[in-house]
Each structure stands twice: as C-alpha cells, then as structure tokens.
Design a protein around this motif. Sequence first.
Motif, PDB file in Angstrom:
ATOM      1  N   UNK A 133       8.900   1.706 -16.914  1.00 56.85           N
ATOM      2  CA  UNK A 133       8.511   0.375 -17.402  1.00 56.85           C
ATOM      3  C   UNK A 133       9.049  -0.743 -16.506  1.00 56.85           C
ATOM      4  N   UNK A 134      10.343  -0.713 -16.223  1.00 52.52           N
ATOM      5  CA  UNK A 134      10.953  -1.849 -15.521  1.00 52.52           C
ATOM      6  C   UNK A 134      10.565  -1.921 -14.049  1.00 52.52           C
ATOM      7  N   UNK A 135      10.166  -0.776 -13.482  1.00 57.15           N
ATOM      8  CA  UNK A 135       9.795  -0.791 -12.068  1.00 57.15           C
ATOM      9  C   UNK A 135       8.612  -1.714 -11.800  1.00 57.15           C
ATOM     10  N   UNK A 136       7.825  -1.976 -12.862  1.00 54.49           N
ATOM     11  CA  UNK A 136       6.672  -2.854 -12.674  1.00 54.49           C
ATOM     12  C   UNK A 136       7.088  -4.318 -12.573  1.00 54.49           C
ATOM     13  N   UNK A 137       8.286  -4.631 -13.023  1.00 49.09           N
ATOM     14  CA  UNK A 137       8.750  -6.018 -13.011  1.00 49.09           C
ATOM     15  C   UNK A 137       9.724  -6.298 -11.886  1.00 49.09           C
ATOM     16  N   UNK A 138      10.508  -5.269 -11.519  1.00 50.46           N
ATOM     17  CA  UNK A 138      11.640  -5.529 -10.635  1.00 50.46           C
ATOM     18  C   UNK A 138      11.320  -5.210  -9.186  1.00 50.46           C
TER      19      UNK A 138
ATOM     20  N   UNK B 130      11.832  -3.192  -5.702  1.00 48.69           N
ATOM     21  CA  UNK B 130      11.804  -1.756  -5.495  1.00 48.69           C
ATOM     22  C   UNK B 130      13.204  -1.167  -5.687  1.00 48.69           C
ATOM     23  N   UNK B 131      13.327  -0.159  -6.535  1.00 50.97           N
ATOM     24  CA  UNK B 131      14.607   0.481  -6.782  1.00 50.97           C
ATOM     25  C   UNK B 131      15.001   1.343  -5.569  1.00 50.97           C
ATOM     26  N   UNK B 132      16.314   1.598  -5.402  1.00 53.02           N
ATOM     27  CA  UNK B 132      16.770   2.293  -4.192  1.00 53.02           C
ATOM     28  C   UNK B 132      16.078   3.629  -3.909  1.00 53.02           C
ATOM     29  N   UNK B 133      15.842   4.426  -4.946  1.00 47.44           N
ATOM     30  CA  UNK B 133      15.223   5.735  -4.682  1.00 47.44           C
ATOM     31  C   UNK B 133      13.809   5.552  -4.124  1.00 47.44           C
ATOM     32  N   UNK B 134      13.077   4.590  -4.697  1.00 49.25           N
ATOM     33  CA  UNK B 134      11.725   4.326  -4.209  1.00 49.25           C
ATOM     34  C   UNK B 134      11.776   3.725  -2.807  1.00 49.25           C
TER      35      UNK B 134
ATOM     36  N   UNK C  64       1.131  -9.239 -23.641  1.00 46.76           N
ATOM     37  CA  UNK C  64       2.038  -9.239 -22.485  1.00 46.76           C
ATOM     38  C   UNK C  64       2.799  -7.921 -22.384  1.00 46.76           C
ATOM     39  N   UNK C  65       3.248  -7.416 -23.533  1.00 47.62           N
ATOM     40  CA  UNK C  65       3.978  -6.139 -23.529  1.00 47.62           C
ATOM     41  C   UNK C  65       3.075  -4.991 -23.099  1.00 47.62           C
ATOM     42  N   UNK C  66       1.806  -5.063 -23.488  1.00 43.48           N
ATOM     43  CA  UNK C  66       0.863  -4.025 -23.040  1.00 43.48           C
ATOM     44  C   UNK C  66       0.679  -4.119 -21.531  1.00 43.48           C
ATOM     45  N   UNK C  67       0.707  -5.342 -21.018  1.00 48.97           N
ATOM     46  CA  UNK C  67       0.392  -5.573 -19.608  1.00 48.97           C
ATOM     47  C   UNK C  67       1.533  -5.172 -18.668  1.00 48.97           C
ATOM     48  N   UNK C  68       2.782  -5.386 -19.098  1.00 44.97           N
ATOM     49  CA  UNK C  68       3.913  -5.188 -18.173  1.00 44.97           C
ATOM     50  C   UNK C  68       3.899  -3.828 -17.469  1.00 44.97           C
ATOM     51  N   UNK C  69       3.788  -2.704 -18.204  1.00 40.57           N
ATOM     52  CA  UNK C  69       3.838  -1.421 -17.473  1.00 40.57           C
ATOM     53  C   UNK C  69       2.584  -1.137 -16.640  1.00 40.57           C
ATOM     54  N   UNK C  70       1.643  -2.083 -16.602  1.00 40.50           N
ATOM     55  CA  UNK C  70       0.433  -1.896 -15.787  1.00 40.50           C
ATOM     56  C   UNK C  70       0.413  -2.833 -14.582  1.00 40.50           C
TER      57      UNK C  70
ATOM     58  N   UNK D 127       0.844  -1.199   0.000  1.00 38.35           N
ATOM     59  CA  UNK D 127       0.000   0.000   0.000  1.00 38.35           C
ATOM     60  C   UNK D 127       0.882   1.253   0.000  1.00 38.35           C
ATOM     61  N   UNK D 128       1.898   1.266   0.859  1.00 37.10           N
ATOM     62  CA  UNK D 128       2.758   2.451   0.951  1.00 37.10           C
ATOM     63  C   UNK D 128       3.554   2.633  -0.346  1.00 37.10           C
ATOM     64  N   UNK D 129       4.011   1.514  -0.920  1.00 42.02           N
ATOM     65  CA  UNK D 129       4.742   1.596  -2.190  1.00 42.02           C
ATOM     66  C   UNK D 129       3.929   2.262  -3.296  1.00 42.02           C
ATOM     67  N   UNK D 130       2.607   2.132  -3.213  1.00 35.96           N
ATOM     68  CA  UNK D 130       1.769   2.726  -4.258  1.00 35.96           C
ATOM     69  C   UNK D 130       1.951   4.236  -4.340  1.00 35.96           C
ATOM     70  N   UNK D 131       2.422   4.853  -3.248  1.00 37.34           N
ATOM     71  CA  UNK D 131       2.720   6.280  -3.298  1.00 37.34           C
ATOM     72  C   UNK D 131       3.804   6.625  -4.308  1.00 37.34           C
ATOM     73  N   UNK D 132       4.572   5.622  -4.734  1.00 34.04           N
ATOM     74  CA  UNK D 132       5.669   5.860  -5.676  1.00 34.04           C
ATOM     75  C   UNK D 132       5.275   5.627  -7.121  1.00 34.04           C
ATOM     76  N   UNK D 133       4.076   5.095  -7.369  1.00 30.80           N
ATOM     77  CA  UNK D 133       3.786   4.545  -8.696  1.00 30.80           C
ATOM     78  C   UNK D 133       3.802   5.615  -9.781  1.00 30.80           C
ATOM     79  N   UNK D 134       3.511   6.873  -9.395  1.00 33.06           N
ATOM     80  CA  UNK D 134       3.579   7.952 -10.379  1.00 33.06           C
ATOM     81  C   UNK D 134       4.982   8.178 -10.915  1.00 33.06           C
ATOM     82  N   UNK D 135       5.981   7.658 -10.227  1.00 33.16           N
ATOM     83  CA  UNK D 135       7.360   7.832 -10.673  1.00 33.16           C
ATOM     84  C   UNK D 135       7.922   6.560 -11.308  1.00 33.16           C
ATOM     85  N   UNK D 136       7.116   5.520 -11.423  1.00 35.77           N
ATOM     86  CA  UNK D 136       7.619   4.254 -11.962  1.00 35.77           C
ATOM     87  C   UNK D 136       7.888   4.357 -13.460  1.00 35.77           C
TER      88      UNK D 136
END
Lengths: 262, 343
Positions: free
Chosen positions: A110-115, A117-121, B214-220, A99-108
């Motif tokens: 592409x890769x932040x969605x997969x990896x 949490x990055x250090x700044x976040x 899948x590519x559309x989904x990743x950033x979401x 929930x708290x991490x969601x405060x960062x989502x405006x700064x994410x």
Amino acid sequence: MPERMRLEQVDFHWPGSDRALAEISGTIQEGVWLAVIGPNGAGKTTLLRLLAGLEQPKHGQILVGGQSLSAYSSRERSTLIALMPQAIGPLFDLKVHTVVEMGRIGRYRFWDHLMRLQPSHRHAVEEALWATDTLDLADRNFTELSGGESRRVLLAMVLAQETPILLLDEPTVYLDPGHASDLLNRVESLVREQKKTVVMAYHDLSTVALYCDEIWAMDRGRVVMSGTASEVVLDPRMKELYALDFLSLTHPTRQRPVLLLP
Amino acid sequence: MTGLKRKDPARLPGERPKSASAWILWLVALVVSMALGLVHGSTVITMPQVWHAVLHPASGIIAVIIWEIRFPRIVAAALVGGGLAVAGAVMQALLQNPLADPYIVGASAGAGLGAIGAETVAPQMALMAPGAFIGALIAVFFAWSLSRGRGRSPMLTLLLAGYALSVLFSAVSTYLMLQNQTSLSTIFAWELGGIHGMVWAKVRVATVIMAVSGLILVPQIKTMNALLLGQDVAHGVGVPVRLSQALLLLSASLFTAAAVYLSGLIGFVGLVIPHLVRRLSGPEHERLIPFSFLAGATFMVLADTLAEHLPPLGIVPVGLITAFLGGPYFLYVLARQQGRRFF
C-alpha cells in the motif's frame, strides 16, 4: 538441472478463430536458453503469451515450480516470470527510471504507491540499470530514446522483476547488428552467470544456433522438432518447415552451424 | 553480480528533484485562493473582520456569513475542483486517452437524467443532487458491465458504451425536460453547475465519499504508471489488470459523482487541470494525482470567487467561468504543442 517449467498437453485457440496451439508438451530446465523458431504464424508469440500467463490454455496445463501457472496470483507470477515487451508507446512522457521501476510493482505494498522508492526496490532498479548499461538514461524521457536504448531499458524493466524466468519475443527486431549482438550478449551473461531460464522467440536461425542451448521448432501450432540448437538447425526437416533449402556452414571460431539462403 | 566493473553513480535514479517545493507551492496557492474567497463576496467584509470571525465563530452576523455561507462554499469549491481533476487524471490513464474527462463514460448524462428524474418525480423534495449522484454511478456501472467479458480491448468498449449511453440518457433527459416545463429553468441552472447556497451537510457527505474513493485510489497510484505502458506490459509486471481497472473506474466515478452532487455539471476542470499539472511536474501519477487535486481545488476556488464577485455581470454560474478560463488555456497549450503562437 532442476526443471523450471513443464508444459503438459497445452491446447489453445483464439476466440472466434481456428489459429491454435495443439498438444504442446515439454520441459524447460533451469539455466537453459531455449529458442522458439518457426515460420510466421506458427504460434511462437502465442506460446510466449501462454507462458507469461497472458492467455490461459484451453486444455492441459503449464507448471511452474510444480504448481499450475493459472493458480498463481498476478503478483506471485510477476516474481517468477517476466515477459520483455517488443516495444511500448506510453501515452505521456514517462521517465526511463519510472519505466524500470514498474518492474517492481508486483512487490509493492500500500505505502509504496505513496512514498519514495524503498531501499529494496531501489537496489533492484539500480542493479537492472547497471546490468543493461542504462544508468545514464535514467532521467531521460522514454519516448526520446533510440531503438537500441529503448530495448535495453525494457530489458532493465524485466530484470528489475528479479525473476528466474525471462521471456523474450524477438528482442532484437529492428536493431542493427551491433545493438542486436550487444543485447544478446547481455542475455547470455544472465543465462550463464545468473542461471536464468530464457525462452526466446526468434527468426534468425544462425543467431539462434550461435547463442541458444535448445530449440523448439513450431509449425501451425505444434512443436514439430525439439533438441539441442545444433541438432534442430541441421535437421533435414528444416527444409519443409521453411520451404527453403538452406546451405549450412560451420562457424569458423565457435564451431556452431550457420545457415545461409540458397 | 553483473560482471561489470562498478563505479559510483553520479546520481541515484530517483524522483524529480523539485517534488518538495512543488508540494509547498501548490499548498500555498490553495490556501491563498481560499483566503481570497473568504474575503470577497456580495457583503463587504474587511480582512481583519474576516480574521476575527474565523477565530471567533460565534461573534455575530459577520461570523455567520463567514462560517455558514463562505466557508462551506469555498470548501465545496475545493472539493469539486480537486475531485474532478483527480477523476480526469485517472480516466486519462485508465482509458489511455488524453481527451478523457471525468464524464466521458456516461457520468454527466447519467447525472443529468438522475437530477431531472428526481425533479420530475418529486419536485418538492429537492432531490436533484442525490438523484444526480446515483444517476452518475448507475450510468458508469452500465457502461462498465458492457465492457466486461473476454474481449480484447475492454477499455475501448467502455469508452464506446459510455458514449452510446450518454446519447441515450441525454435523449431521455431532454424528453423529460420538455414534458416538465415548470422546472426547466431550475434544471438548466443546475446543469450549468454552481456552488451557490452551499450548506455544511452536503459538504460533509461529499467529503466522506471522496475520502473513501481516495482510499480506493491510493494503492493504484503507481499502477496507473504501469497502465500507461499498455495492458499487456502492466499484466507482465504483476498488475491484476482487470481488477485495477475496475477499482480505478470506481474511484474516479465516486469522485465525479460526489462533485456532481455538490455542484451540478462543471466542465473542463477535469480535462484541463491534469494536462496543466503534467506540463509542470510530469506524468508520473505519484505527483500527478495529489498535485491535480491541489491545482483543481485552487482553480475552482478562484473561479467560484470570481463567479460570486463579478459585479458588472451579475452572478455568473461557476461552470461558465471554468469554461471561459479553461477553454482558452487549453487552446493555448494545444497551439504551443503544435509550435504555433496565436496568443
């Protein structure tokens, strides 16, 4: 003090209803704690929703940093203004840190969605958990928290946004006096130490007089009084606003006005 | 900065600790189920023969069976199961509804009408699969167009519009089926869902479509976590809500339509698998989405192997197997959640 937000002749009405905000103008300075008061249905929550960009003014505009709020993208806006929700009811058992991490989502990116949490976040999330004393709750399920705990976690979420402006809608509703003053003290230190600008819709006038710098009093969609907290609370027009003849005292240690029911 | 005296945190707020081992477990499960699928089938082929044929694709009849019959079928089963599970997880987050499945906003009725329409208009051309693909997308697009505009709860409108469209499309489908008695059994078999007689060409098409979605989904992915907090909260933390909802719906619909294109209408995988994965590794979508894909793929490969290899029953459509396995499991989970123990 530099100005944070400026409202110019803001008009608004809900689709299919005549409840409205009418011609609201005013400026909100940096490092100021502004309370928005008024009877039920005066438009306090609506005003906050407009300031948060959840609704668009029908006429007039809201300027942030010299630019119209509606000209910002969602991501840009989320780094300037954070709106603390009163309560959330997530469908599934999200962890507190999620929930708290969601405060960062405006700064994410592409890769932040997969990896992970990055250090700044991660740093911002930790900072927010510290400031709200919720680090111990990080691995708990949000839905299992008590009222006071969940309110602190929601404050942590909006602090993780690292915005200069915080919007609070009745942040202490349903909290006991101990948890309520704990939350208000945390907000106070954000205003005094970090120069955050806070706009808070609130019902309890004595609390507002004790904590806040300025007050806008609303009635039927208009701002009918504005000024320093003590001025507005002691204004004789408060009697018509609430149709109630308050008794006023002075707080014995803080020298601020306290209103009592007659 | 905060004015509080700092002490070192016992543990950083972070991910669930067992994420890496869960990845390995699901991958192993998928590989094992695919190996089982390769070994079992109507022709008896031993494990060493399978291994030889896998390594030497041009070594005779067994290699042909493995490479041209079983492999495409297994890969298709994995794509169907994985795709439907991901689509189900996305729909549940998007609609804020634990009962949502990939077909809920009209995809199944649209696919059915598309398939029957294609079979009625051009029965010789075997256009049922492409017809179903297009029908599914058109139905979802219709429902979505109705939910746009300035209303306060677009996702509720989407759900209701999808329901109404499903009823309408099903009625038209039924009418066409009654008019077109000759292809009734073909269409009925297709609606039950099955992967029998899969060819590589279809698998390739579906793979490309799923890769795009899948590519559309990743950033979401983490956007879905934010949507679980509610639309207004998601908006506040910087999610462009309407755009994200549209992209999520597009992605889920492409996954669903690609699965329907491969296998007809296979039920329950898309509803059950995301719930199973949530129970095991939590509702956070950075794990739910990939694990749902792997779990759905594993489940579907096993179900398909069972479907092809249940001698006493003859060949059972895999869609029935998933319903037979998924239904009781779901009832079990519900009973457990209510604190009851029937099983």
